[in-house]
Design a protein around this motif. Structure first.
Motif, PDB file in Angstrom:
ATOM      1  N   GLY A   7      51.329 -20.706 -18.016  1.00 27.78           N
ATOM      2  CA  GLY A   7      50.834 -21.968 -18.511  1.00 27.78           C
ATOM      3  C   GLY A   7      51.585 -23.231 -18.144  1.00 27.78           C
ATOM      4  N   VAL A   8      52.877 -23.139 -17.780  1.00 27.95           N
ATOM      5  CA  VAL A   8      53.628 -24.378 -17.546  1.00 27.95           C
ATOM      6  C   VAL A   8      54.612 -24.207 -16.396  1.00 27.95           C
ATOM      7  CG1 VAL A   8      53.477 -25.130 -19.953  1.00 27.95           C
ATOM      8  CG2 VAL A   8      55.450 -23.791 -19.213  1.00 27.95           C
ATOM      9  N   ASP A   9      54.962 -25.345 -15.793  1.00 31.47           N
ATOM     10  CA  ASP A   9      56.087 -25.437 -14.858  1.00 31.47           C
ATOM     11  C   ASP A   9      57.171 -26.246 -15.556  1.00 31.47           C
ATOM     12  OD1 ASP A   9      54.436 -24.206 -13.042  1.00 31.47           O
ATOM     13  OD2 ASP A   9      54.011 -26.031 -11.892  1.00 31.47           O
ATOM     14  N   THR A  10      58.427 -25.819 -15.437  1.00 27.69           N
ATOM     15  CA  THR A  10      59.531 -26.546 -16.062  1.00 27.69           C
ATOM     16  C   THR A  10      60.650 -26.769 -15.066  1.00 27.69           C
ATOM     17  OG1 THR A  10      60.669 -24.533 -16.825  1.00 27.69           O
ATOM     18  CG2 THR A  10      59.049 -25.516 -18.321  1.00 27.69           C
ATOM     19  N   ARG A  13      55.556 -20.381 -15.712  1.00 31.27           N
ATOM     20  CA  ARG A  13      56.170 -19.742 -16.876  1.00 31.27           C
ATOM     21  C   ARG A  13      55.094 -19.199 -17.794  1.00 31.27           C
ATOM     22  NH1 ARG A  13      61.530 -22.605 -19.327  1.00 31.27           N
ATOM     23  NH2 ARG A  13      61.276 -20.834 -20.728  1.00 31.27           N
ATOM     24  N   ILE A  14      55.326 -17.988 -18.274  1.00 32.46           N
ATOM     25  CA  ILE A  14      54.364 -17.346 -19.160  1.00 32.46           C
ATOM     26  C   ILE A  14      54.608 -17.827 -20.586  1.00 32.46           C
ATOM     27  CG2 ILE A  14      53.545 -15.145 -20.070  1.00 32.46           C
ATOM     28  CD1 ILE A  14      54.352 -13.889 -17.387  1.00 32.46           C
ATOM     29  N   ARG A  55      60.421 -13.468 -12.239  1.00 31.77           N
ATOM     30  CA  ARG A  55      60.365 -12.570 -13.387  1.00 31.77           C
ATOM     31  C   ARG A  55      58.962 -12.010 -13.490  1.00 31.77           C
ATOM     32  NH1 ARG A  55      58.797 -11.578 -18.349  1.00 31.77           N
ATOM     33  NH2 ARG A  55      57.555 -13.495 -18.451  1.00 31.77           N
ATOM     34  N   ALA A  56      58.877 -10.699 -13.458  1.00 32.41           N
ATOM     35  CA  ALA A  56      57.575 -10.048 -13.580  1.00 32.41           C
ATOM     36  C   ALA A  56      57.072 -10.174 -15.010  1.00 32.41           C
ATOM     37  CB  ALA A  56      57.697  -8.572 -13.202  1.00 32.41           C
ATOM     38  N   PRO A  57      55.761 -10.392 -15.205  1.00 27.77           N
ATOM     39  CA  PRO A  57      55.244 -10.394 -16.577  1.00 27.77           C
ATOM     40  C   PRO A  57      55.519  -9.049 -17.227  1.00 27.77           C
ATOM     41  CG  PRO A  57      53.454 -10.246 -14.972  1.00 27.77           C
ATOM     42  CD  PRO A  57      54.706 -10.554 -14.204  1.00 27.77           C
TER      43      PRO A  57
END
Length: 877
Positions: free
Chosen positions: A708-711, A683-684, A608-610
């Motif tokens: 900021g995070v990986d889920t 993930r933004i 997913r592009a910002p």
């Protein structure tokens, strides 16, 4: 590029499509009409359903074969040799889940039951006539297993556009299509305590429910097929194409104000109470037993164009909904659903221009005038006490304009190659007006209403798609490839000066903090904040006008190796002008184990592009909670302030998806069970608040968007359905469920303090978007002119973290919906019902004033407005 597109358009316009209209009646052996029978033109995605009287009308090619299918009945095929066809279906051996679908496959012969990935097909006419839900998000919330949406209060623009998601992912990780074409997103970015915090999403409520024929939900990663945003899946909305039929409804509904739990101290009584809107939350109006009254008027009509099967189908919808007011803490006045007045128009047309070619177009316009509570201000300040004795609730009133238009040419060559050249344009615009407010730095001289500016998002997408089916290759081969070019533009425009400026003691805007200072608050001893309270206006310094382009190439293929075994693959290359390229792939397969059981699975990569909003959005605002007010700067990702804190440039989110499941069909009973795994890196998210008091920015805190995070998410989707006709009526039962487990694998805070970068509170917001489970049991009964529905929906526990850093636990809740309908004449039907029949509320939180929204509850799946009662008069002429 434009010259190539023009040349292709001229070449394609040499081919033609010839169509005819066929109508008829479908009954069972006893002569009873069968409503909801699926009728599909064999070998195409063209299909309709019978109405309450068993009647249907469809445009098909000359000599086409129609397939009639219904749960619990034998499927019948009939050649459309005349203009009228009457069909009698026999019970037993009925095929189910055989709607031909547009999403998930570019094979025109692919249906739900033989797809390699899980797809829900929702007949919107059935849902809207058996439910009191009047918005698409709320409709899907109760019928799709892993779809979640939340009503918000005190969350700025999110009060007007409900954040929604699939499989616990973010609102911007689900791609929305209209008739297979990419839909533009909202320009709103969710902030504060909303679900999907830090995300943008697509405003499904901008599409009138009355214009929709069916909704297809692909619950599987599909970036390799459709591009950015499809990490969680794809929602495809197929619009009406029927003609010579006027359908619609008038619906009125209200909420029960008798909320459970204690009300405000000093309120007139413990029944429903009112805020005097003219007092902006400063005074009480008359008690009411009901509030949130809503009126929805919708109509849909189609007519033929020319003599070759062309049509235009038009929908109009008007919606007026009042606020709800629910218990809030002792220093707060306003908490509840927003008020809204909206007008929605949508049109869909197709015009054959020769034997194998047709021109098509669809689009709509949505306007909403909304009014929502902001976070209430206390009466501790002298200026507030003198202007709004007892405190006040600012109101955010937004004007939302959403417009779209798509047009294209479809053609088929003599060799069976299908070509589709199209262009889709969409724009969403938010304009904020803040009422019942004050600019405290102007003290008593402040206006009470401000134009606060707004934002907009434009998207234009050009597609060229080619496909062909080879029936002679093994048991069938379908290949497809194409290209897409997209332009996006994000804009922030400023409001009037008083909405954003801070004024000095002489009433002049502060431009030099070294020589000018704001009036001092005698209570806090601090300078008075500037800007409109409730929502600060955008200043010229916030203004943004940014754009980017994206070019992509894709190819996919589906091979039926045998009648029992199908394999498919897809590959997609994308290049963005602002961050570079990405390549994604997908493999999927379906195996027919027996005549009644299929196994299926897939594995894919995604991205997913910002969004432009995540890159460039910026705002200076007052964060107001139980502890008081704090000035905060939300800095754009490309600013020196952001880099000074060590926040890096935004890159795309990267995902790996895997799913494994089965479908089963045994006469009257069908089942689908699908397990899934979704791993997302980078993930933004929206960070917490960092101390910025030493940077001379005029604020005490700053926050940012960051990868900021990986889920990782594991889950299971369940759909079980049964439908059978007896002499005494037709019964149906559907159980849908979702079990979901999301974990935050890593917080990518670098050298920054994790507790500030993405602490306990921010983590709770992210995980609350992925509730542990949701189950719904829907029961239906119909006999002659009478029908009824009973639905039970269980929402699982949700845990949020409040401003006191304490857990706010919302225990599981069971919601009951009831509806009964009677067909008085062939043209008129009356339906009465209730959503949340037993007036169930979320778990009441403590009274320290620490929840995000300022009431006894936060925004959770079930909502916080209690029981809703409605009456609807449907018409069909």
């Amino acid at each position: 590029m434009k010259k190539i597109a023009l040349l292709l358009f001229l070449l394609n316009s040499a081919f033609l499509f010839a169509q005819k209209e066929v109508s008829g009646l479908v009954k069972d052996k006893s002569g009873n009409p069968l409503p909801g029978v699926n009728i599909v033109e064999k070998g195409t995605s063209n299909g309709v359903s019978t109405d309450f009287e068993g009647s249907f009308r469809i445009k098909v090619k000359e000599g086409a074969t129609l397939v009639f299918s219904y749960v619990g009945f034998t499927t019948v095929e009939k050649t459309a040799s005349g203009d009228k066809i009457n069909i009698v279906l026999s019970e037993n051996d009925g095929q189910v889940l055989n709607d031909v679908v547009v999403v998930g496959s570019r094979n025109a012969k692919r249906t739900v039951v033989n797809s390699a990935v899980p797809i829900d097909v929702i007949n919107v006419k059935d849902v809207t006539t058996q439910s009191g839900k009047i918005e698409i998000n709320q409709l899907l919330q109760y019928v799709a297993p892993s779809f979640n949406a939340n009503k918000q209060s005190g969350s700025d623009g999110a009060d007007h556009v409900d954040p929604a998601s699939l499989r616990g992912m973010g609102p911007d990780q689900t791609l929305v299509l209209i008739n297979g074409k990419r839909r533009h997103q909202s320009s709103l970015i969710n902030l504060f305590g909303t679900r999907g915090r830090g995300n943008t999403g697509t405003d499904l409520n901008a599409i009138p429910a009355a214009s929709i024929k069916r909704i297809e939900i692909l619950r599987d990663g599909a970036s390799a097929q459709y591009g950015s945003d499809a990490i969680a899946g794809v929602i495809n909305i197929v619009t009406n194409d029927n003609v010579d039929e006027l359908t619609g409804s008038v619906t009125y509904g209200v909420f029960n104000t008798h909320a459970k739990g204690e009300f405000l101290p000093g309120t007139p009584n413990t029944k429903g109470f009112r805020l005097d809107q003219n007092g902006n939350g400063n005074s009480y109006g008359k008690d009411q037993d009901f509030d949130g009254g809503s009126v929805r008027v919708a109509a849909n009509y189609g007519t033929g164009i020319g003599s070759k099967g062309g049509y235009v189908n038009v929908t109009g919808e008007f919606l007026s909904k009042n606020k709800t007011l629910r218990p809030a803490y002792d220093f707060r006045k306003g908490f509840g659903d927003a008020e809204m007045t909206g007008v929605n128009l949508f049109a869909n047309l197709a015009i054959p221009i020769s034997d194998k070619t047709e021109f098509y177009a669809f689009g709509g316009s949505n306007f909403r005038d909304t009014d929502a509570y902001a976070f209430t201000r206390n009466d501790g300040e002298r200026v507030v006490e003198s202007v709004y004795p007892g405190g006040y609730t600012p109101r955010i009133t937004s004007k939302i304009n959403d417009n779209s238009i798509a047009a294209g040419i479809r053609t088929e060559s003599s060799g069976g190659w299908k070509f589709d050249l199209s262009n889709t344009f969409g724009k969403n615009k938010f304009q904020y007006d803040i009422k019942g407010t004050i600019n405290a730095s102007l003290e008593e001289k402040s206006p009470h209403e401000f134009d606060a500016g707004g934002h907009s998002l434009l998207q234009n997408t050009t597609n060229f798609d080619i496909s062909k089916n080879y029936e002679s290759v093994l048991s069938g081969l379908n290949i497809a490839f194409g290209a897409e070019f997209r332009v996006e533009q994000f804009e922030i425009f400023a409001g009037e000066e008083g909405s954003y400026a801070t004024y000095d003691t002489d009433g002049k805007p502060i431009t030099d903090p070294t020589t000018q200072s704001a009036p001092i608050d005698p209570v806090t001893g601090e300078p008075r904040p500037g800007g409109s309270q409730g929502f600060p206006g955008y200043s010229p310094a916030n203004e943004v006008n940014k754009d980017r382009t994206n070019f992509s190439l894709y190819t996919d293929a589906e091979l039926d190796v045998t009648e029992a075994w199908m394999v498919s693959g897809a590959l997609r290359f994308e290049n963005y002008s602002d961050f570079g390229s990405t390549l994604n792939g997908k493999l999927a397969s379906r195996l027919k184990i027996t005549d009644h059981i299929n196994a299926r699975g897939s594995i894919s990569t995604g991205f997913r592009a910002p969004s432009l909003a995540q890159i460039y959005y910026n705002l200076r605002f007052t964060n107001f909670n139980a502890s008081g007010a704090t000035e905060v700067l939300l800095a754009p990702n490309d600013s020196p302030v952001t880099r000074a804190f060590g926040i890096e440039k935004l890159n795309e989110e990267k995902a790996v998806n895997a799913s494994l499941g089965f479908t089963a069909s045994f006469g009257d009973f069908t089942a689908t069970v699908d397990g899934y795994y979704i791993k997302v890196k980078d993930r933004i998210v929206l960070t917490g608040y960092f101390d910025a008091s030493s940077l001379n920015l005029g604020v005490s805190e700053a926050q940012f968007f960051a990868n900021g995070v990986d889920t990782s998410t594991h889950g299971l989707d369940l759909v079980f359905s049964w439908k059978k006709t007896f002499d005494f009526g037709q019964f149906g039962a559907t159980l849908v469920g979702n079990i979901n487990d999301m974990k935050i694998d890593k917080v990518k805070n670098g050298t920054l303090d994790e507790a500030i970068f993405f602490g306990k509170r921010e983590k709770a917001f992210l995980l609350a978007s992925a509730p542990d489970n949701k189950f719904g049991l829907n029961l239906t009964y119909a006999k002659n002119k009478f029908d009824a529905g009973l639905a039970f929906t269980r929402f699982s526990k949700v845990v949020l973290v409040d401003y006191a850093d304490e857990d706010d636990v919302y225990n599981p809740r069971l919601i009951t919906d009831l509806t009964v309908g009677y067909q008085f004449t062939k043209s008129l039907k009356l339906t009465l019902g209730s959503n949340n029949l037993f007036n169930v509320y979320p778990t009441k939180q403590d009274e320290q004033g620490n929840t995000e929204a300022g009431g006894y509850w936060d925004a959770v799946q079930m909502g916080f407005s209690g029981a809703y009662y409605y009456a609807r008069l449907g018409f069909n002429f």
